[in-house]
Every structure is written in structure tokens, then in C-alpha cells.
Design an enzyme around this catalytic site. Structure first.
Site, PDB file in Angstrom:
ATOM      1  N   PRO A   9      35.815  28.612  83.416  1.00  0.00           N
ATOM      2  CA  PRO A   9      34.372  28.560  83.176  1.00  0.00           C
ATOM      3  C   PRO A   9      33.993  28.100  81.765  1.00  0.00           C
ATOM      4  CG  PRO A   9      35.131  30.821  83.094  1.00  0.00           C
ATOM      5  CD  PRO A   9      36.298  29.996  83.586  1.00  0.00           C
ATOM      6  N   ASN A  10      32.913  27.358  81.737  1.00  0.00           N
ATOM      7  CA  ASN A  10      32.275  26.860  80.504  1.00  0.00           C
ATOM      8  C   ASN A  10      33.033  25.724  79.833  1.00  0.00           C
ATOM      9  OD1 ASN A  10      30.037  28.775  80.529  1.00  0.00           O
ATOM     10  ND2 ASN A  10      31.589  30.317  80.109  1.00  0.00           N
ATOM     11  N   ARG A  17      29.766  22.889  73.149  1.00  0.00           N
ATOM     12  CA  ARG A  17      29.862  24.347  73.134  1.00  0.00           C
ATOM     13  C   ARG A  17      30.619  24.805  71.890  1.00  0.00           C
ATOM     14  NH1 ARG A  17      34.476  27.447  76.568  1.00  0.00           N
ATOM     15  NH2 ARG A  17      33.726  29.535  76.160  1.00  0.00           N
ATOM     16  N   TYR A  22      35.771  25.069  69.381  1.00  0.00           N
ATOM     17  CA  TYR A  22      36.403  24.304  70.456  1.00  0.00           C
ATOM     18  C   TYR A  22      36.447  22.795  70.203  1.00  0.00           C
ATOM     19  CZ  TYR A  22      35.903  28.736  72.937  1.00  0.00           C
ATOM     20  OH  TYR A  22      35.988  30.056  73.304  1.00  0.00           O
ATOM     21  N   ASN A  73      43.932  26.421  81.755  1.00  0.00           N
ATOM     22  CA  ASN A  73      43.098  27.090  80.769  1.00  0.00           C
ATOM     23  C   ASN A  73      42.121  27.953  81.562  1.00  0.00           C
ATOM     24  OD1 ASN A  73      41.412  28.063  78.842  1.00  0.00           O
ATOM     25  ND2 ASN A  73      41.125  26.098  77.784  1.00  0.00           N
ATOM     26  N   ALA A  76      37.496  32.376  80.065  1.00  0.00           N
ATOM     27  CA  ALA A  76      37.180  33.821  80.004  1.00  0.00           C
ATOM     28  C   ALA A  76      37.969  34.636  81.019  1.00  0.00           C
ATOM     29  CB  ALA A  76      35.683  34.016  80.212  1.00  0.00           C
ATOM     30  N   GLU A  97      50.075  28.285  80.254  1.00  0.00           N
ATOM     31  CA  GLU A  97      48.711  28.692  79.890  1.00  0.00           C
ATOM     32  C   GLU A  97      48.320  28.002  78.594  1.00  0.00           C
ATOM     33  OE1 GLU A  97      48.144  32.985  79.908  1.00  0.00           O
ATOM     34  OE2 GLU A  97      46.661  32.835  78.307  1.00  0.00           O
ATOM     35  N   HIS A  99      45.127  27.357  75.609  1.00  0.00           N
ATOM     36  CA  HIS A  99      43.818  27.665  75.033  1.00  0.00           C
ATOM     37  C   HIS A  99      43.578  26.739  73.863  1.00  0.00           C
ATOM     38  CE1 HIS A  99      43.500  31.285  77.434  1.00  0.00           C
ATOM     39  NE2 HIS A  99      44.763  31.521  77.132  1.00  0.00           N
ATOM     40  N   ARG A 106      41.004  35.971  67.255  1.00  0.00           N
ATOM     41  CA  ARG A 106      39.576  36.133  67.554  1.00  0.00           C
ATOM     42  C   ARG A 106      39.269  37.600  67.881  1.00  0.00           C
ATOM     43  NH1 ARG A 106      37.719  31.603  71.573  1.00  0.00           N
ATOM     44  NH2 ARG A 106      35.729  32.523  70.975  1.00  0.00           N
TER      45      ARG A 106
END
Ligand code: DQA
Length: 145
Positions: A9-10, A17, A22, A73, A76, A97, A99, A106
Site C-alpha cells: 500500500p501507498n 509521498r 522515499y 515490499n 505497512a 523483502e 524497503h 525509524r
């Protein structure tokens, strides 16, 4: 060899964003970069992004027989989705995975991944290039088996 790249998502908003986190590369630009890398590796690439958790679960379920491995990825859902974890456990398809940001630098809730212990490896914090590294690492893993 066929590899699926799955985006949660996003990530459709990449480029606009939170660019300080990012970056300014759009998802379409990222896809083009990863497709070029796949071409150099001689790998067929499947690419998807969804904002719907069930759609990602179904995409993972569909990996069996359709892809040799995946770069994911989960965005969330990395931190929340038992359903996504169960889907990867069910299909047993090797995945890396990835990111864009360093999730370990973070907020505390981002430091936990519900998928990382199932992954061949994890790439975090290296921006868009991380997708290419994840693909190269996955392909090396698959070819070495
Ligand atoms: C992300 C990190 C996640 O914590 C976040 O929810 C995202 C993007 C990354 O690529 O850095 O949406 O997966």
C-alpha cells in the site's frame, strides 16, 4: 526463470509521498529500472502494486507454479499482516523483502517485520536501488540451489 515483484500500500504514491524518506523516483520509473535489471539477468518479471491486503494475499497464493521467487515490499503490511505471513508460509516460494527506507532507523513499530524470518534476505535503506539488489540476490540464490 520468472520473478514477481509485489508492492504493497501507498507505493503507488512514490515520488510525491514523503520524498525525504522515499525519494523522488516514481513507481513507474522504479519498475522500468527493475525491468531493465531483470532483462540483463535474463529473468522474466511480473510486477504488481496494490492497496488491498486481500489482493496481495491472493497474489502470493498465486505465486506457486507461476514464479520461481519474489521480491516483496509489503510496505505497512510488513508490520501488521499475519495473513501475508501465512500466505508465504503456505506457498513456500523464496522471496527477498525490500524497503526503500531503513525500517530499523525509524519508529519502533517499523522495526518489527512479520515476514523477515521467512525471507531469503532483506534489503532496507538503500532507496530504489535496493530493488535491484534484492532481485540480483534472489536470482543468485535461485541459481545457486
Ligand atoms: C516501506 C517501509 C514501511 O514501514 C512503510 O509502511 C512503507 C514503505 C519502505 O519501503 O521503506 O510504506 O516498506
Amino acid at each position: 526463470m520468472r520473478v514477481a515483484v509485489l508492492n504493497g500500500p501507498n507505493l503507488n504514491l512514490l515520488g510525491e509521498r514523503e520524498p525525504s524518506l522515499y525519494g523522488t523516483t516514481t513507481l513507474a520509473e522504479l519498475e522500468a529500472e527493475v525491468r531493465a535489471a531483470a532483462g540483463r539477468l535474463g529473468v522474466e518479471l511480473l510486477w504488481m502494486q496494490t492497496n488491498h491486503e486481500g489482493a496481495l494475499v491472493e497474489a502470493v497464493q498465486g505465486l506457486r507454479g507461476a514464479a520461481d521467487g519474489a521480491v516483496v515490499n509489503p510496505a505497512a503490511w510488513t508490520h501488521t499482516s499475519v495473513a501475508l505471513r501465512d500466505a508465504f508460509l503456505a506457498v513456500g516460494v523464496p522471496f527477498v523483502e525490500v524497503h526503500l527506507s531503513n525500517i530499523h532507523a525509524r519508529e519502533p513499530f517499523r522495526r518489527r517485520s512479520l515476514l523477515a524470518d521467512l525471507a531469503v534476505g532483506v534489503v532496507a535503506g538503500l532507496g530504489p536501488a535496493g530493488y535491484r539488489f534484492a532481485l540480483e540476490g534472489l536470482v543468485a540464490h535461485l541459481r545457486g540451489r
